[in-house]
Design a protein around this motif. Structure first.
Motif, PDB file in Angstrom:
ATOM      1  N   SER A 286       0.807  -1.209   0.000  1.00 33.34           N
ATOM      2  CA  SER A 286       0.000   0.000   0.000  1.00 33.34           C
ATOM      3  C   SER A 286       0.846   1.268   0.000  1.00 33.34           C
ATOM      4  CB  SER A 286      -0.959   0.012   1.195  1.00 33.34           C
ATOM      5  OG  SER A 286      -0.249  -0.056   2.411  1.00 33.34           O
ATOM      6  N   VAL A 287       1.899   1.277   0.815  1.00 37.21           N
ATOM      7  CA  VAL A 287       2.753   2.467   0.891  1.00 37.21           C
ATOM      8  C   VAL A 287       3.842   2.419  -0.176  1.00 37.21           C
ATOM      9  CG1 VAL A 287       4.300   3.783   2.382  1.00 37.21           C
ATOM     10  CG2 VAL A 287       2.285   2.677   3.349  1.00 37.21           C
ATOM     11  N   GLY A 288       4.351   1.219  -0.470  1.00 35.44           N
ATOM     12  CA  GLY A 288       5.411   1.107  -1.470  1.00 35.44           C
ATOM     13  C   GLY A 288       4.972   1.491  -2.869  1.00 35.44           C
ATOM     14  N   ALA A 289       3.649   1.593  -3.077  1.00 38.98           N
ATOM     15  CA  ALA A 289       3.157   2.020  -4.392  1.00 38.98           C
ATOM     16  C   ALA A 289       3.674   3.399  -4.767  1.00 38.98           C
ATOM     17  CB  ALA A 289       1.627   2.018  -4.397  1.00 38.98           C
ATOM     18  N   ILE A 290       4.078   4.186  -3.766  1.00 42.81           N
ATOM     19  CA  ILE A 290       4.585   5.526  -4.066  1.00 42.81           C
ATOM     20  C   ILE A 290       5.824   5.475  -4.945  1.00 42.81           C
ATOM     21  CG2 ILE A 290       5.988   5.617  -1.965  1.00 42.81           C
ATOM     22  CD1 ILE A 290       4.193   8.511  -3.737  1.00 42.81           C
ATOM     23  N   PHE A 291       6.619   4.404  -4.832  1.00 43.70           N
ATOM     24  CA  PHE A 291       7.825   4.317  -5.650  1.00 43.70           C
ATOM     25  C   PHE A 291       7.483   4.136  -7.129  1.00 43.70           C
ATOM     26  CE2 PHE A 291       9.187   2.798  -1.423  1.00 43.70           C
ATOM     27  CZ  PHE A 291      10.156   3.747  -1.169  1.00 43.70           C
ATOM     28  N   VAL A 292       6.307   3.617  -7.394  1.00 45.90           N
ATOM     29  CA  VAL A 292       5.827   3.503  -8.773  1.00 45.90           C
ATOM     30  C   VAL A 292       5.128   4.783  -9.200  1.00 45.90           C
ATOM     31  CG1 VAL A 292       4.306   2.235 -10.335  1.00 45.90           C
ATOM     32  CG2 VAL A 292       5.583   1.001  -8.556  1.00 45.90           C
ATOM     33  N   PRO A 332      -5.542 -14.587   1.456  1.00 48.09           N
ATOM     34  CA  PRO A 332      -4.891 -13.299   1.756  1.00 48.09           C
ATOM     35  C   PRO A 332      -4.328 -12.589   0.537  1.00 48.09           C
ATOM     36  CG  PRO A 332      -4.219 -14.993   3.320  1.00 48.09           C
ATOM     37  CD  PRO A 332      -4.980 -15.691   2.246  1.00 48.09           C
ATOM     38  N   TRP A 333      -3.942 -13.341  -0.511  1.00 49.33           N
ATOM     39  CA  TRP A 333      -3.334 -12.688  -1.670  1.00 49.33           C
ATOM     40  C   TRP A 333      -4.317 -11.742  -2.353  1.00 49.33           C
ATOM     41  CZ3 TRP A 333      -5.364 -13.047  -6.537  1.00 49.33           C
ATOM     42  CH2 TRP A 333      -6.263 -14.089  -6.796  1.00 49.33           C
ATOM     43  N   VAL A 334      -5.626 -12.017  -2.253  1.00 51.18           N
ATOM     44  CA  VAL A 334      -6.626 -11.116  -2.840  1.00 51.18           C
ATOM     45  C   VAL A 334      -6.637  -9.786  -2.067  1.00 51.18           C
ATOM     46  CG1 VAL A 334      -9.067 -10.794  -3.380  1.00 51.18           C
ATOM     47  CG2 VAL A 334      -8.014 -13.047  -3.643  1.00 51.18           C
ATOM     48  N   SER A 335      -6.623  -9.884  -0.739  1.00 57.57           N
ATOM     49  CA  SER A 335      -6.557  -8.673   0.081  1.00 57.57           C
ATOM     50  C   SER A 335      -5.290  -7.885  -0.210  1.00 57.57           C
ATOM     51  CB  SER A 335      -6.608  -9.038   1.566  1.00 57.57           C
ATOM     52  OG  SER A 335      -7.806  -9.706   1.892  1.00 57.57           O
ATOM     53  N   LEU A 336      -4.169  -8.588  -0.329  1.00 58.99           N
ATOM     54  CA  LEU A 336      -2.899  -7.916  -0.626  1.00 58.99           C
ATOM     55  C   LEU A 336      -2.978  -7.160  -1.946  1.00 58.99           C
ATOM     56  CD1 LEU A 336      -0.430 -10.761   0.440  1.00 58.99           C
ATOM     57  CD2 LEU A 336      -0.865  -8.626   1.650  1.00 58.99           C
ATOM     58  N   MET A 337      -3.611  -7.761  -2.940  1.00 55.62           N
ATOM     59  CA  MET A 337      -3.735  -7.111  -4.236  1.00 55.62           C
ATOM     60  C   MET A 337      -4.524  -5.804  -4.122  1.00 55.62           C
ATOM     61  SD  MET A 337      -5.599  -8.504  -7.708  1.00 55.62           S
ATOM     62  CE  MET A 337      -7.234  -8.432  -6.911  1.00 55.62           C
ATOM     63  N   PHE A 338      -5.652  -5.840  -3.398  1.00 58.47           N
ATOM     64  CA  PHE A 338      -6.475  -4.633  -3.285  1.00 58.47           C
ATOM     65  C   PHE A 338      -5.807  -3.571  -2.408  1.00 58.47           C
ATOM     66  CE2 PHE A 338     -10.009  -7.451  -4.682  1.00 58.47           C
ATOM     67  CZ  PHE A 338     -10.433  -6.676  -5.758  1.00 58.47           C
ATOM     68  N   PHE A 339      -5.028  -3.985  -1.419  1.00 61.12           N
ATOM     69  CA  PHE A 339      -4.259  -3.007  -0.646  1.00 61.12           C
ATOM     70  C   PHE A 339      -3.227  -2.323  -1.545  1.00 61.12           C
ATOM     71  CE2 PHE A 339      -6.073  -4.605   3.261  1.00 61.12           C
ATOM     72  CZ  PHE A 339      -5.948  -3.547   4.147  1.00 61.12           C
ATOM     73  N   GLY A 340      -2.627  -3.073  -2.459  1.00 65.79           N
ATOM     74  CA  GLY A 340      -1.692  -2.473  -3.403  1.00 65.79           C
ATOM     75  C   GLY A 340      -2.375  -1.464  -4.306  1.00 65.79           C
ATOM     76  N   ILE A 341      -3.584  -1.790  -4.776  1.00 65.27           N
ATOM     77  CA  ILE A 341      -4.328  -0.846  -5.628  1.00 65.27           C
ATOM     78  C   ILE A 341      -4.713   0.399  -4.831  1.00 65.27           C
ATOM     79  CG2 ILE A 341      -6.436  -0.543  -6.990  1.00 65.27           C
ATOM     80  CD1 ILE A 341      -6.312  -3.558  -7.597  1.00 65.27           C
ATOM     81  N   MET A 342      -5.140   0.205  -3.576  1.00 71.16           N
ATOM     82  CA  MET A 342      -5.436   1.358  -2.730  1.00 71.16           C
ATOM     83  C   MET A 342      -4.185   2.209  -2.517  1.00 71.16           C
ATOM     84  SD  MET A 342      -7.662   3.120  -1.057  1.00 71.16           S
ATOM     85  CE  MET A 342      -9.118   2.184  -0.560  1.00 71.16           C
ATOM     86  N   GLY A 343      -3.028   1.558  -2.442  1.00 74.13           N
ATOM     87  CA  GLY A 343      -1.776   2.298  -2.313  1.00 74.13           C
ATOM     88  C   GLY A 343      -1.520   3.209  -3.499  1.00 74.13           C
ATOM     89  N   VAL A 344      -1.833   2.738  -4.701  1.00 74.54           N
ATOM     90  CA  VAL A 344      -1.696   3.575  -5.895  1.00 74.54           C
ATOM     91  C   VAL A 344      -2.589   4.803  -5.772  1.00 74.54           C
ATOM     92  CG1 VAL A 344      -2.141   3.679  -8.380  1.00 74.54           C
ATOM     93  CG2 VAL A 344      -1.033   1.662  -7.388  1.00 74.54           C
ATOM     94  N   SER A 345      -3.817   4.601  -5.313  1.00 85.12           N
ATOM     95  CA  SER A 345      -4.759   5.715  -5.156  1.00 85.12           C
ATOM     96  C   SER A 345      -4.266   6.729  -4.129  1.00 85.12           C
ATOM     97  CB  SER A 345      -6.132   5.177  -4.740  1.00 85.12           C
ATOM     98  OG  SER A 345      -6.998   6.226  -4.392  1.00 85.12           O
ATOM     99  N   THR A 346      -3.922   6.254  -2.932  1.00 85.07           N
ATOM    100  CA  THR A 346      -3.526   7.183  -1.876  1.00 85.07           C
ATOM    101  C   THR A 346      -2.204   7.870  -2.188  1.00 85.07           C
ATOM    102  OG1 THR A 346      -2.536   5.342  -0.636  1.00 85.07           O
ATOM    103  CG2 THR A 346      -4.792   5.939  -0.106  1.00 85.07           C
ATOM    104  N   ALA A 347      -1.289   7.158  -2.845  1.00 88.13           N
ATOM    105  CA  ALA A 347      -0.020   7.777  -3.223  1.00 88.13           C
ATOM    106  C   ALA A 347      -0.253   8.918  -4.202  1.00 88.13           C
ATOM    107  CB  ALA A 347       0.914   6.737  -3.836  1.00 88.13           C
ATOM    108  N   GLY A 348      -1.100   8.679  -5.196  1.00 83.54           N
ATOM    109  CA  GLY A 348      -1.378   9.728  -6.177  1.00 83.54           C
ATOM    110  C   GLY A 348      -2.105  10.911  -5.571  1.00 83.54           C
ATOM    111  N   VAL A 349      -3.141  10.637  -4.773  1.00 80.37           N
ATOM    112  CA  VAL A 349      -3.919  11.719  -4.160  1.00 80.37           C
ATOM    113  C   VAL A 349      -3.053  12.538  -3.213  1.00 80.37           C
ATOM    114  CG1 VAL A 349      -5.783  12.188  -2.512  1.00 80.37           C
ATOM    115  CG2 VAL A 349      -6.174  10.626  -4.411  1.00 80.37           C
ATOM    116  N   ASN A 350      -2.281  11.877  -2.363  1.00 77.70           N
ATOM    117  CA  ASN A 350      -1.447  12.599  -1.404  1.00 77.70           C
ATOM    118  C   ASN A 350      -0.379  13.435  -2.088  1.00 77.70           C
ATOM    119  OD1 ASN A 350      -2.028  12.496   1.397  1.00 77.70           O
ATOM    120  ND2 ASN A 350      -1.643  10.318   1.410  1.00 77.70           N
TER     121      ASN A 350
END
Length: 462
Positions: A286-292, A332-350
Motif C-alpha cells: 500500500s505504501v510502497g506504491a509511491i515508488f511507482v 490473503p493474496w486477494v486482500s494484498l492485491m487490493f491493498f496495493g491498488i489502494m496504495g496507488v490511489s492514496t499515493a497519487g492523491v497525497n
C-alpha cells in the motif's frame, strides 16, 4: 524610455538540485517517525498495552487531533510573522525537531495502570496533545517550505513526489520494525512496552539527523514583498482564497478515508487475515506504491493536469476499497492485491495534494499581493488533522460497535466484520464525497500560469 528603464529584466528561476530534493524527502521521513508511528500503532498500543477501551481511545483521537488542527493555525501565524538570518522556515527544523521526537517517545510510554483508567487516560491525553503541538511547530514550516523553494510547477510536483518517497520509506521501515513486535508480544503488554521504548528512542536519534540534513540543504528562493505578515493580512488572504477552501474540503473527505484505513490496518492483518506479520506485506504494497506512482505524477500532470489526475486516483480508490472489504480472509493474496491498488490511489492523491496546496499560495498572492505560506499551509494541515481525527475516531468506533475486546486472543465474527468494513467500505464513502467536492475545483494549469505571470508583471511594473 521611462518604461524601458523601470521594468526589471526577467530572471530565469534557479533550478533545484538533487540535494534539495533529497533533503526535502529527509524532512518528511523525520516527521513520519512521529506522525506515522501514531497513525498506524497508537490505537493498538492504547487498547492492548495501556488498557484503554477502543471507544475511549476513539474519543481521545477525535479530541486531540482537533486540538492538533488548531495548533496548526497557531503555528501558521508563528511562521508568517517569523523572519531570521536562516530564513522564515528553516530555524524550526533546527530547534523543533528534537522536542517532537522526544515527545513521541513519551506518547508510547504511558504506564498501563491496573484498574485505574482515569490517570492513564489523562496521561495519554497530555502526552499526545503535547506531541501534536510540537509537531505543528515543525510540520507547518516544513509543508510551507515547498512554495518558497520554487515556482516551477514541475519542480513542485517533483518536491511533492520526493516528500511522498520520504513518507513511504519511513512507513515501510516502521512496518518491518514494529509488526514483528506486535506478533511476538501478543498477550505480553510489558514486553511490548519495553520494545517500543527502545524503538522510539532509536527513532529519535535517526530523526534528529534527518532534520539537520533538511536544515542544511533547504533554500528559500522565491521573492516575497512582505517579510513579516500581520494577522489581518494572513486571514484576509485566506478569506479570498476559494481554491484553497475547496481543496481543504475535498481533502478532508479523502484523508478521513485514508486514516480510517491506516488506523485499522494492523487489526486487519492480525485479526482478519490471522497474522500480524502480514502487516508488513500490506504496508509494503500500500505504501510502497509511491515508488511507482511518484515518478509518474509529474508526467501525468503535464499530460492531463493536476485536477484530472487527482480525480483519476480517487476513482481507483473506490474500486480498491470495495475489494478490501469483500476479499475472503481465506485467500490473503486477494486482500494484498487490493491493498496495493489502494496504495496507488492514496499515493497519487497525497502527492497531488501537496502540489495543489503550493499552487493556492500563488492564488492568495495574486489576489492580495501578500505571500502567506504559513497560514495557507496551516489551514490545509488543519484539514489533514481533522481528517486524521475523524478517520481515526470512525475506525475506532466501528470496531468498538463490532464488539472488539482489547488484548483478547480471538475476536468475535462481528468484530472481525467491523474491522473489514472500517478498512474498505468506510473509506469508499468518504472517497466518493471527496470526488464530488473536488470536481468543481477552479485552479487549472492555464489559470495558474496566468496568475504567476500577472504577479511577476505587477512586481516589476513601475
Amino acid at each position: 524610455m521611462s518604461t524601458a528603464t523601470s521594468v526589471a529584466p526577467t530572471v530565469a528561476p534557479r533550478r533545484l538540485g538533487t540535494l534539495q530534493f533529497l533533503g526535502y524527502a529527509a524532512g518528511d521521513a523525520a516527521n513520519n517517525l512521529a506522525f506515522s508511528m501514531t497513525s498506524f500503532f497508537l490505537l493498538i498500543y492504547y487498547t492492548d498495552v495501556v488498557g484503554i477501551s477502543a471507544a475511549a481511545a476513539g474519543t481521545l483521537f477525535l479530541v486531540i487531533r482537533v486540538w492538533d488542527g488548531f495548533a496548526d493555525i497557531f503555528a501558521g501565524r508563528v511562521v508568517d510573522k517569523t523572519m531570521t538570518r536562516w530564513g522564515k522556515f528553516r530555524p524550526f527544523f533546527l530547534f523543533g525537531g528534537l522536542p517532537v521526537l522526544l515527545l513521541s517517545v513519551a506518547t508510547f510510554t504511558v504506564p498501563g495502570l491496573a484498574d485505574s483508567t482515569g490517570p492513564k487516560l489523562l496521561l495519554a491525553y497530555l502526552t499526545y496533545g503535547l506531541l501534536g503541538l510540537a509537531y505543528s511547530l515543525v510540520n507547518i514550516p516544513y509543508g510551507s517550505l515547498a512554495a518558497a523553494m520554487t515556482q516551477v510547477p514541475a519542480e513542485r510536483a517533483k518536491l511533492a513526489s520526493f516528500r511522498m518517497i520520504g513518507t513511504a520509506v519511513t512507513t515501510i521501515m516502521l512496518a518491518f520494525v514494529v509488526s514483528p513486535q506486535i506478533q511476538q508480544y501478543r498477550g505480553d503488554p510489558d514486553g511490548f512496552q519495553r520494545s517500543l521504548l527502545i524503538t522510539t528512542l532509536v527513532f529519535a536519534v535517526v530523526g534528529l539527523g534527518l532534520y539537520l540534513f533538511l536544515f542544511a540543504t533547504a533554500r528559500e528562493s522565491v521573492q516575497r514583498d512582505v517579510a513579516n505578515v500581520s494577522a489581518r493580512q494572513s486571514f484576509t488572504t485566506l478569506k479570498v482564497n476559494k481554491p484553497l477552501i475547496m481543496l481543504c474540503v475535498a481533502s478532508l473527505a479523502f484523508l478521513t478515508a485514508l486514516f480510517s484505513l491506516q488506523t485499522v490496518q494492523v487489526y486487519y492483518a492480525r485479526d482478519v487475515l490471522g497474522n500480524a506479520n502480514l502487516l508488513t506485506a500490506l504496508t509494503v504494497l500500500s505504501v510502497g506504491a509511491i515508488f511507482v506512482v511518484a515518478p509518474l505524477v509529474p508526467r501525468l500532470v503535464r499530460a492531463i493536469g493536476k485536477k484530472r489526475a487527482f480525480l483519476l486516483f480517487g476513482v481507483i480508490g473506490l474500486f480498491a476499497g470495495v475489494g478490501i472489504s469483500l476479499s475472503p480472509p481465506s485467500t490473503p493474496w486477494v486482500s494484498l492485491m487490493f491493498f496495493g491498488i489502494m496504495g496507488v490511489s492514496t499515493a497519487g492523491v497525497n502527492t497531488l495534494m501537496w502540489a495543489l496546496e503550493a499552487d493556492t499560495v500563488e492564488y492568495g498572492e495574486w489576489k492580495t499581493g501578500v505571500r502567506t505560506e504559513g497560514i495557507t499551509y496551516a489551514l490545509f494541515s488543519f484539514t489533514r488533522k481533522l481528517g486524521q481525527a475523524v478517520g481515526g475516531a470512525v475506525a475506532a468506533y466501528a470496531i468498538a460497535l463490532g464488539g472488539y475486546v482489547g488484548g483478547a486472543a480471538t475476536q468475535s465474527p462481528e468484530a472481525i466484520n467491523a474491522i473489514r468494513y472500517a478498512s474498505g467500505f468506510v473509506p469508499v464513502v468518504f472517497i466518493l464525497i471527496g470526488i464530488l467536492l473536488f470536481a468543481r475545483y477552479p485552479l487549472t494549469e492555464r489559470v495558474f500560469a496566468t496568475m504567476v505571470a500577472e504577479t511577476q508583471a505587477r512586481r516589476t511594473a513601475p
